[in-house]
Design a protein around this motif. Structure first.
Motif, PDB file in Angstrom:
ATOM      1  N   THR A   1       9.587   6.239  -6.420  1.00 30.05           N
ATOM      2  CA  THR A   1       8.509   5.547  -5.703  1.00 30.05           C
ATOM      3  C   THR A   1       8.946   4.145  -5.297  1.00 30.05           C
ATOM      4  OG1 THR A   1       6.882   6.800  -6.991  1.00 30.05           O
ATOM      5  CG2 THR A   1       6.091   4.848  -5.829  1.00 30.05           C
TER       6      THR A   1
ATOM      7  N   GLY B   1       3.661  11.001   3.760  1.00 29.07           N
ATOM      8  CA  GLY B   1       2.961   9.757   3.467  1.00 29.07           C
ATOM      9  C   GLY B   1       3.727   8.555   3.974  1.00 29.07           C
TER      10      GLY B   1
ATOM     11  N   THR C   1       4.958  10.802  -0.983  1.00 25.33           N
ATOM     12  CA  THR C   1       5.514  12.029  -1.565  1.00 25.33           C
ATOM     13  C   THR C   1       7.008  12.103  -1.281  1.00 25.33           C
ATOM     14  OG1 THR C   1       3.413  13.184  -1.216  1.00 25.33           O
ATOM     15  CG2 THR C   1       5.362  14.559  -1.571  1.00 25.33           C
TER      16      THR C   1
ATOM     17  N   ASP D   1      -1.215   7.232  -4.293  1.00 24.93           N
ATOM     18  CA  ASP D   1      -2.001   6.251  -3.538  1.00 24.93           C
ATOM     19  C   ASP D   1      -2.284   5.031  -4.408  1.00 24.93           C
ATOM     20  OD1 ASP D   1      -3.007   7.540  -0.884  1.00 24.93           O
ATOM     21  OD2 ASP D   1      -3.350   9.102  -2.374  1.00 24.93           O
ATOM     22  N   PHE D   2      -2.019   3.844  -3.891  1.00 27.37           N
ATOM     23  CA  PHE D   2      -2.469   2.620  -4.554  1.00 27.37           C
ATOM     24  C   PHE D   2      -2.395   1.457  -3.578  1.00 27.37           C
ATOM     25  CE2 PHE D   2       2.054   3.097  -5.700  1.00 27.37           C
ATOM     26  CZ  PHE D   2       2.565   1.920  -5.194  1.00 27.37           C
ATOM     27  N   LYS D   3      -3.080   0.360  -3.941  1.00 26.67           N
ATOM     28  CA  LYS D   3      -3.080  -0.866  -3.148  1.00 26.67           C
ATOM     29  C   LYS D   3      -2.921  -2.050  -4.091  1.00 26.67           C
ATOM     30  CE  LYS D   3      -6.279   1.133   0.273  1.00 26.67           C
ATOM     31  NZ  LYS D   3      -7.627   1.023   0.885  1.00 26.67           N
TER      32      LYS D   3
ATOM     33  N   HIS E   1       2.011  12.668  -3.706  1.00 19.65           N
ATOM     34  CA  HIS E   1       0.789  12.121  -3.112  1.00 19.65           C
ATOM     35  C   HIS E   1       0.227  10.947  -3.910  1.00 19.65           C
ATOM     36  CE1 HIS E   1       1.116  16.068  -1.166  1.00 19.65           C
ATOM     37  NE2 HIS E   1       0.466  15.503  -0.156  1.00 19.65           N
TER      38      HIS E   1
ATOM     39  N   GLU F   1       0.843  -1.196   0.000  1.00 21.24           N
ATOM     40  CA  GLU F   1       0.000   0.000   0.000  1.00 21.24           C
ATOM     41  C   GLU F   1       0.879   1.248   0.000  1.00 21.24           C
ATOM     42  OE1 GLU F   1      -3.653   0.178   2.509  1.00 21.24           O
ATOM     43  OE2 GLU F   1      -2.806  -1.644   3.410  1.00 21.24           O
ATOM     44  N   ALA F   2       0.498   2.203  -0.809  1.00 19.49           N
ATOM     45  CA  ALA F   2       1.113   3.527  -0.784  1.00 19.49           C
ATOM     46  C   ALA F   2       0.039   4.520  -0.372  1.00 19.49           C
ATOM     47  CB  ALA F   2       1.668   3.880  -2.156  1.00 19.49           C
ATOM     48  N   LYS F   3       0.348   5.314   0.653  1.00 24.10           N
ATOM     49  CA  LYS F   3      -0.619   6.290   1.164  1.00 24.10           C
ATOM     50  C   LYS F   3      -0.006   7.686   1.115  1.00 24.10           C
ATOM     51  CE  LYS F   3      -3.021   3.109   4.310  1.00 24.10           C
ATOM     52  NZ  LYS F   3      -3.483   2.887   5.703  1.00 24.10           N
ATOM     53  N   LYS F   4      -0.520   8.496   0.173  1.00 26.61           N
ATOM     54  CA  LYS F   4      -0.061   9.876   0.005  1.00 26.61           C
ATOM     55  C   LYS F   4       1.458   9.958  -0.117  1.00 26.61           C
ATOM     56  CE  LYS F   4      -4.323  11.240   0.539  1.00 26.61           C
ATOM     57  NZ  LYS F   4      -5.109  11.618  -0.669  1.00 26.61           N
TER      58      LYS F   4
END
Length: 568
Positions: free
Chosen positions: A366, A379, A331, A344-346, A342, A326-329
């Motif tokens: 990333t 994030g 940055t 976001d993905f799962k 920012h 999971e990536a949350k915001k």
């Protein structure tokens, strides 16, 4: 007009069992693009270096512009432009300094005017003071081309000019070359991108130094008409069906195309209807147009392996509650520059998530944050539900990472690299010995075991990097352009392994500039200037453009649409 003629051209290197090139006959004409394709070790780079005057033939005849090669006369060599792999740039020099150096080496008259002309032609004018090492892949490509054109050559040799650059940069290069051939320049384009080869005026297909085909790309595909099929309306797991079809004796190759499967049959055989219907009663099939890749595989005569031995030896991953990645915001800023903004993905268990974007979009940044190699500015990243930056070392043991550039120990040989990484990942006893032996067998390393990594062919290097990333059977695997620069056959081998481990429950996140590889993913995120601009399945992204759009067309159009939106 013919400016290159080869007759029975051969090259043998000392201490090699087989010739690098054997009895080649071909010609290259002005105003045309000749594609040079073939798997690793086919002899493409050897041939290009002979044409550039850097290698002498062992036997046979090579004539360029009426002069017998090898020839060291400056007047001839200056009529040959050569863009080597990695573009032949001096990375500590600026754009302008690189061009001035090449102009001085080739004694260019009025160098300032010629450099200005090339900077405008390649759209590098505003970057003339930037160091070459700080350029994006696409800009390095343009600068490499400008250096090769400094003397207005009559023969232009391009050795894998599209490696490591995004589809937009490859399209730009193609357009520039199209402009050049109108000025009666002859171009030899060495490539591992088969869509590029398909657009050439003619192609030379090499394999282990021998020419398998010469002529129009379209004619190479003609024998396959009626023998390539598209399987659709699939109601079972598409990867398991893919493997099942590859087991059919008459199937030469099969690849995922979004939610469909393209099947390439052996010559003169019929579609295995019973084989398909016995596995998926709802799936349908129909004849489709063959691609250059289909013809390439058929001529090489290499049947795609249906199974990955390494994956089959892995134990299935345990079910996990929630998402594996999971990536949350997420940055990351470097000074005033925002590399990732920012995001976001799962990613769920047993899913392939494609992370696409132009060079410099923020993909590698990333990746490094998701692997714990970079700390985000803002994030967070979760792996197996654990915060990557506060959890213990155990979380990182779930991760496998294959970097964009070869990152193993170059001075160690294959067996030493394997032993080192087995130790780092905590393997011991019988498991340690068995795993190394399994990898040697799976990746066919036996004949290279004592060769230093830095001396290995690119395809073997990439196999070694993938093997080390999978050594500890990770639950999540990050692949940053894993097949960049390797030939299509090796890419198929890579994806057999990737599909195999995914069926075992491993989650894979991959970046790639090959749009056919993007079709293999379950979902795709397209990022640009560090921002996520589109997310969906390959078919969903293509259908945003048109019903019949290719993945490359979708990639390019979505980027253009975002640019237009920002300008408004």
């Amino acid at each position: 007009m013919t400016i290159v003629t080869a007759e029975q051209l051969s090259k043998i290197f000392p201490n090699k069992d087989t010739p690098a090139l054997h009895a080649l006959n071909f010609s290259i004409e002005t105003g045309k693009i000749t594609g040079l394709v073939g798997p690793d070790g086919a002899g493409k780079t050897t041939l290009i270096r002979m044409l550039a005057g850097l290698l002498a033939p062992t036997s046979g005849k090579l004539e360029i512009l009426g002069t017998l090669m090898p020839c060291t006369q400056s007047s001839l060599l200056q009529q040959i432009g050569y863009m080597p792999q990695k573009f032949g740039l001096y990375e500590d020099l600026s754009v302008d300094e690189n061009l001035r150096l090449y102009a001085a080496l080739q004694d260019v008259e009025a160098p300032k005017e010629r450099i200005q002309e090339l900077l405008e032609f390649t759209s590098l004018l505003e970057f003339r003071t930037r160091k070459a090492g700080a350029l994006s892949g696409g800009m390095k490509q343009k600068l490499g081309l400008a250096c090769a054109l400094i003397k207005k050559p009559k023969l232009l040799l391009l050795d894998e000019p599209g490696v490591g650059v995004d589809p937009i940069s490859r399209i730009n290069l193609w357009e520039m070359i199209q402009t050049l051939i109108k000025e009666d320049v002859a171009v030899l384009w060495g490539t591992s991108y088969l869509d590029e080869a398909d657009k050439c005026d003619s192609v030379i297909l090499l394999n282990v130094g021998v020419s398998l085909y010469q002529g129009f790309p379209q004619k190479m595909k003609e024998p396959l008409k009626g023998e390539v099929y598209l399987v659709s309306t699939i109601s079972t797991d598409k990867r398991r069906l893919l493997t099942h079809l590859l087991h059919a004796p008459d199937v030469m190759d099969a690849v995922l195309v979004g939610n469909t499967i393209r099947v390439n049959l052996k010559a003169g055989t019929s579609f295995p209807i019973v084989h398909l219907s016995g596995y998926d009663t709802r799936a349908s099939f129909a004849v489709c147009a063959p691609t250059f890749e289909d013809a390439f595989v058929r001529l090489l005569g290499v049947k795609t392996e249906p199974e990955s031995l390494l994956a089959n030896q892995m134990a299935p991953k345990k079910e996990h509650q929630g998402y594996l990645i999971e990536a949350k915001k997420l940055t990351k800023t470097f000074g005033n520059f925002t590399a990732t903004d920012h995001i976001d993905f799962k990613i769920g268990r047993g899913e392939i998530f494609g992370f696409l974007g132009p060079n410099g979009a923020g993909k590698s940044t990333t990746f490094k944050m998701l692997c714990g190699l970079l700390v985000p500015t803002e994030g967070t990243a979760l792996v197996m539900g654990e915060n990557l930056y506060t959890a213990g070392a155990e979380v990182r043991s779930y991760i496998g990472y294959m970097a964009q550039k070869f990152s193993l120990y170059s001075t160690l040989n294959i067996i030493n690299n394997l032993e080192f990484f087995a130790g780092i990942y905590g393997l011991s006893g019988k498991h340690y010995t068995q795993k190394i032996q399994d990898i040697i067998e799976t990746f066919d390393f036996e004949s290279h075991l004592t060769t230093k990594a830095e001396l290995l062919p690119l395809g073997i290097k990439q196999r070694l990097a993938l093997a080390c990333a999978l050594m500890h059977e990770p639950s999540v695997l990050f692949l940053d352009e894993p097949t960049s620069g390797v030939d299509p056959i090796t890419r198929k081998e890579f994806w057999t392994h990737i599909n195999g481990i995914v069926k075992k429950g491993v989650s894979v996140m991959v970046t790639t500039h090959f749009m056919d590889e993007a079709e293999y993913c379950d979902r795709i995120m397209l990022i640009y200037h560090g921002k996520a601009i589109a997310t969906g399945t390959p078919d969903e992204l293509k259908h945003q453009i048109s019903a019949n759009a290719t993945m490359e067309e979708a990639f390019i159009q979505l980027i253009h649409d975002y640019d237009a939106k920002v300008r408004r």
